[in-house]
Scaffold this motif. Sequence first.
Motif, PDB file in Angstrom:
ATOM      1  N   SER A   1       0.870  -6.638  -5.018  1.00  0.00           N
ATOM      2  CA  SER A   1       0.594  -7.736  -4.096  1.00  0.00           C
ATOM      3  C   SER A   1       1.331  -8.994  -4.526  1.00  0.00           C
ATOM      4  O   SER A   1       1.864  -9.075  -5.624  1.00  0.00           O
ATOM      5  CB  SER A   1      -0.909  -8.023  -4.057  1.00  0.00           C
ATOM      6  OG  SER A   1      -1.348  -8.509  -5.308  1.00  0.00           O
TER       7      SER A   1
ATOM      8  N   TYR B   1      -7.000  -0.354  -6.385  1.00  0.00           N
ATOM      9  CA  TYR B   1      -5.702   0.134  -6.843  1.00  0.00           C
ATOM     10  C   TYR B   1      -5.779   1.601  -7.220  1.00  0.00           C
ATOM     11  O   TYR B   1      -6.792   2.067  -7.736  1.00  0.00           O
ATOM     12  CB  TYR B   1      -5.234  -0.659  -8.076  1.00  0.00           C
ATOM     13  CG  TYR B   1      -4.652  -1.999  -7.734  1.00  0.00           C
ATOM     14  CD1 TYR B   1      -3.295  -2.148  -7.515  1.00  0.00           C
ATOM     15  CD2 TYR B   1      -5.461  -3.123  -7.622  1.00  0.00           C
ATOM     16  CE1 TYR B   1      -2.748  -3.377  -7.194  1.00  0.00           C
ATOM     17  CE2 TYR B   1      -4.928  -4.360  -7.310  1.00  0.00           C
ATOM     18  CZ  TYR B   1      -3.574  -4.476  -7.099  1.00  0.00           C
ATOM     19  OH  TYR B   1      -3.039  -5.691  -6.781  1.00  0.00           O
TER      20      TYR B   1
ATOM     21  N   LEU C   1      -6.739   1.235   4.979  1.00  0.00           N
ATOM     22  CA  LEU C   1      -6.215   0.622   3.769  1.00  0.00           C
ATOM     23  C   LEU C   1      -7.340   0.269   2.810  1.00  0.00           C
ATOM     24  O   LEU C   1      -8.367  -0.274   3.212  1.00  0.00           O
ATOM     25  CB  LEU C   1      -5.393  -0.622   4.126  1.00  0.00           C
ATOM     26  CG  LEU C   1      -4.236  -0.378   5.101  1.00  0.00           C
ATOM     27  CD1 LEU C   1      -3.548  -1.687   5.455  1.00  0.00           C
ATOM     28  CD2 LEU C   1      -3.253   0.626   4.534  1.00  0.00           C
ATOM     29  N   SER C   2      -7.140   0.570   1.542  1.00  0.00           N
ATOM     30  CA  SER C   2      -8.146   0.384   0.509  1.00  0.00           C
ATOM     31  C   SER C   2      -7.935  -0.934  -0.238  1.00  0.00           C
ATOM     32  O   SER C   2      -6.803  -1.373  -0.413  1.00  0.00           O
ATOM     33  CB  SER C   2      -8.053   1.552  -0.485  1.00  0.00           C
ATOM     34  OG  SER C   2      -8.786   1.277  -1.648  1.00  0.00           O
TER      35      SER C   2
ATOM     36  N   TYR D   1       0.850  -1.185   0.000  1.00  0.00           N
ATOM     37  CA  TYR D   1       0.000   0.000   0.000  1.00  0.00           C
ATOM     38  C   TYR D   1       0.887   1.235   0.000  1.00  0.00           C
ATOM     39  O   TYR D   1       1.917   1.274   0.671  1.00  0.00           O
ATOM     40  CB  TYR D   1      -0.879   0.052   1.251  1.00  0.00           C
ATOM     41  CG  TYR D   1      -1.860  -1.079   1.378  1.00  0.00           C
ATOM     42  CD1 TYR D   1      -3.121  -0.990   0.805  1.00  0.00           C
ATOM     43  CD2 TYR D   1      -1.539  -2.235   2.078  1.00  0.00           C
ATOM     44  CE1 TYR D   1      -4.044  -2.021   0.930  1.00  0.00           C
ATOM     45  CE2 TYR D   1      -2.442  -3.274   2.208  1.00  0.00           C
ATOM     46  CZ  TYR D   1      -3.693  -3.164   1.629  1.00  0.00           C
ATOM     47  OH  TYR D   1      -4.602  -4.183   1.753  1.00  0.00           O
TER      48      TYR D   1
ATOM     49  N   GLY E   1      -2.769   4.822   1.505  1.00  0.00           N
ATOM     50  CA  GLY E   1      -3.566   3.648   1.867  1.00  0.00           C
ATOM     51  C   GLY E   1      -4.134   2.897   0.688  1.00  0.00           C
ATOM     52  O   GLY E   1      -4.883   1.940   0.855  1.00  0.00           O
ATOM     53  N   VAL E   2      -3.759   3.292  -0.533  1.00  0.00           N
ATOM     54  CA  VAL E   2      -4.261   2.640  -1.741  1.00  0.00           C
ATOM     55  C   VAL E   2      -3.280   1.551  -2.171  1.00  0.00           C
ATOM     56  O   VAL E   2      -2.059   1.734  -2.124  1.00  0.00           O
ATOM     57  CB  VAL E   2      -4.464   3.672  -2.875  1.00  0.00           C
ATOM     58  CG1 VAL E   2      -4.898   3.002  -4.165  1.00  0.00           C
ATOM     59  CG2 VAL E   2      -5.496   4.700  -2.451  1.00  0.00           C
ATOM     60  N   ARG E   3      -3.811   0.454  -2.602  1.00  0.00           N
ATOM     61  CA  ARG E   3      -3.019  -0.698  -3.026  1.00  0.00           C
ATOM     62  C   ARG E   3      -2.196  -0.369  -4.278  1.00  0.00           C
ATOM     63  O   ARG E   3      -2.706   0.246  -5.206  1.00  0.00           O
ATOM     64  CB  ARG E   3      -3.992  -1.836  -3.317  1.00  0.00           C
ATOM     65  CG  ARG E   3      -3.383  -3.109  -3.773  1.00  0.00           C
ATOM     66  CD  ARG E   3      -4.464  -4.086  -4.160  1.00  0.00           C
ATOM     67  NE  ARG E   3      -4.852  -4.860  -3.002  1.00  0.00           N
ATOM     68  CZ  ARG E   3      -5.319  -6.098  -3.083  1.00  0.00           C
ATOM     69  NH1 ARG E   3      -5.502  -6.675  -4.238  1.00  0.00           N
ATOM     70  NH2 ARG E   3      -5.629  -6.743  -1.999  1.00  0.00           N
TER      71      ARG E   3
END
Length: 125
Positions: A67, A107, A103-104, A58, A62-64
């Motif tokens: 992963s 993306y 956290l979101s 993140y 807080g945006v991805r």
Amino acid sequence: MEVSLFDKSGKPVAYIADDGESSIYLWSGHAVAYVFDQDKVYGWNGTHLGWYVDGVLYGLDGVRVGSIAARCPVGCQGEPGKYGKYGRYGKYGRYGAVGRPGLSGGYGKQSLEDFLKSGAVGAVN
């Protein structure tokens, strides 16, 4: 065991090395960031870039941004062969960490590669 990191389209961009420092390398072999204190991601330049929580990277907002394959919402591409690792620059001192926002699951616009390169020291391809 090394862990591959994928962008929002399922493309392998980087990996976390099993080197005792949780260094993050781009597929080109450049060390650009590392995981510190279980969940904070710092650039090699000392900048706090974001968080690594349950296999997801993140940004500070807080945006991805990326992963591991098991947490990627799309099918992942095969991983290419890895280049040899370049010699690493010395790590810069860490700046203070930013407070973690909510956290979101979605993306943002920033690519995983740009996110990681923002923490690099020296020329990175």
